[in-house]
Scaffold this active site. Structure first.
Site, short mmCIF file in Angstrom:
data_model
loop_
_atom_site.label_atom_id
_atom_site.label_comp_id
_atom_site.label_asym_id
_atom_site.label_seq_id
_atom_site.Cartn_x
_atom_site.Cartn_y
_atom_site.Cartn_z
N PRO A 101 0.77 -1.15 0.05
CA PRO A 101 -0.07 -0.05 -0.04
C PRO A 101 0.67 1.36 -0.05
CG PRO A 101 0.06 -1.07 2.26
CD PRO A 101 0.70 -1.96 1.12
N ALA A 104 1.98 4.16 3.79
CA ALA A 104 1.40 3.20 4.94
C ALA A 104 2.59 2.68 5.66
CB ALA A 104 0.75 2.12 4.17
N GLY A 105 3.84 3.40 5.42
CA GLY A 105 4.95 3.06 6.22
C GLY A 105 5.75 1.84 5.97
N GLY A 107 7.18 1.31 3.10
CA GLY A 107 8.53 1.59 2.27
C GLY A 107 8.07 1.34 0.68
N ALA A 110 10.38 3.54 -1.78
CA ALA A 110 11.83 2.89 -2.02
C ALA A 110 11.75 1.64 -2.66
CB ALA A 110 12.26 2.72 -0.47
N ASP A 152 15.03 3.74 4.51
CA ASP A 152 14.27 2.74 3.81
C ASP A 152 14.82 2.12 2.68
OD1 ASP A 152 12.33 3.68 5.79
OD2 ASP A 152 10.83 4.38 3.96
C1 MEV Z 1 10.32 6.25 7.39
O1 MEV Z 1 10.30 4.91 7.32
C2 MEV Z 1 11.21 6.43 8.71
C3 MEV Z 1 11.30 7.76 9.23
O2 MEV Z 1 12.18 7.88 10.13
C4 MEV Z 1 11.73 8.72 7.95
C5 MEV Z 1 13.53 8.48 7.68
O3 MEV Z 1 14.21 7.95 8.38
O4 MEV Z 1 13.68 8.98 6.23
C6 MEV Z 1 10.21 8.28 9.40
#
Ligand code: MEV
Length: 317
Positions: A101, A104-105, A107, A110, A152
């Site tokens: 997704p 959504a954290g 990655g 990337a 990431d």
């Molecule tokens: C994002 O996955 C992690 C953060 O710390 C941003 C980063 O490290 O670039 C929020």
């Protein structure tokens, strides 16, 4: 002509997000249950400017020439061509498909960059090394996220559990015991660049408080690293839950993330926290492997829109 295909996994941040932007360590894990695949096929009979980009996940289907100059896909292609001293791309179709997704954290940006850079350099006859892929993917992350730490693109390129400190050589980790995580999606889009910029604003307005929070997170990550390597999942879980509280103090959690974290802990997770930029997106719950399925069901019942279960096998497994 056969298509060239390359894939890249997703990722979760086990602990240390946000503080990692401020020179603190963090731990990230690859997630193979979601991934991005980039396939490139030559179209030698098509007109020279009709390279097509198809990326259904971001509703993109157009000629490459129609993408704006700063579009991350356009920039990635230009960086690969520049590095190889090639002036123009042979006409082709570039198809990017992801099961991750967006926002959504996990990655997804990337993962797209890594799969595309790998596939394109291979298509052009000069497959890049992981170090080269990582370096270019970091440039694209800057377009997506402004001031990324680089964690990431690094965990996704090398696809290994990673202890990361900006500017230092990456340290790959193997857990002393299998690590099982349930990843649950709040369904709320959380923009990493917004979250990073909100934290930056907080830091600028209140340097002392934010620096203290970053330091505390850094200490938790050091302790989590030891627990991870020694297979002490109970102590690892405690570090994760404490990390969530510090992320709340940084202002990057939200009600839905907190609700899922509380639910996971009340159902016996060893630890739980938001993962990635926050303000929505996914949370993770560290569980014993036999708890994973019931935990996923409980989180879905509590409002998660999707769950994934991932395992990082122990050293020697
Ligand atoms: C994002 O996955 C992690 C953060 O710390 C941003 C980063 O490290 O670039 C929020």
């Amino acid at each position: 002509m056969p298509a060239i295909s390359c894939s890249a996994p997703g990722k979760v941040i086990l602990c240390g997000e946000h503080a990692v932007v401020y020179q603190q360590p963090a731990i990230a894990l690859p997630v193979f249950e979601g991934s991005t695949k980039c396939s490139i096929v030559a179209k030698p009979t098509a007109p020279h400017d009709e390279t097509i980009i198809v990326a259904p996940n971001i509703a993109l289907k157009c000629y490459l020439k129609c993408l704006v100059e700063k579009h991350p896909i356009q920039v990635a292609i230009n960086l690969v061509l520049q590095k190889l001293n090639i002036d123009h791309l042979p006409v082709c179709e570039i198809r990017i498909q992801s099961t991750l997704p967006t926002a959504a954290g996990l990655g997804s940006s990337a993962s797209t960059s890594v799969a595309l850079i790998r596939a394109l350099s291979t298509f052009l006859g000069h497959p890049f090394t992981d170090d080269e892929v990582n370096q270019l993917a970091f440039e694209i992350e800057k377009i997506h996220h402004g001031t990324p730490s680089g964690i990431d693109n690094t965990v996704i390129t090398y696809a290994k559990a990673l202890f990361y400190l900006k500017g230092q050589p990456s340290e790959f980790l193997l857990p002393g015991k299998q690590v099982t995580l349930v990843i649950a999606d709040t369904g709320i889009k959380g923009s990493t660049s917004k979250a990073v910029s909100d934290v930056r604003q907080g830091f600028q307005e209140n340097k002392e408080v934010f620096s203290a929070l970053f330091n505390q997170i850094g200490q938790l990550v050091e302790s989590a690293k030891k627990s991870f390597i020694n297979g002490d999942l109970i102590s690892l879980g405690k570090s994760l839950s404490e990390n969530h509280q510090l992320l709340q103090n940084l202002g990057v959690s939200c009600n839905q993330l907190d609700t899922l974290v509380e639910e996971a802990l009340s159902k016996g997770a060893l630890g739980a926290k938001l993962s990635g930029g926050g303000q929505g997106g996914n949370m993770i719950a560290l569980v014993n492997s036999d708890q994973a399925e019931p935990m996923a069901s409980a989180l879905l019942f509590k409002g998660a829109v999707n769950t994934l279960i991932t395992h990082i096998p122990a050293k020697g497994q």
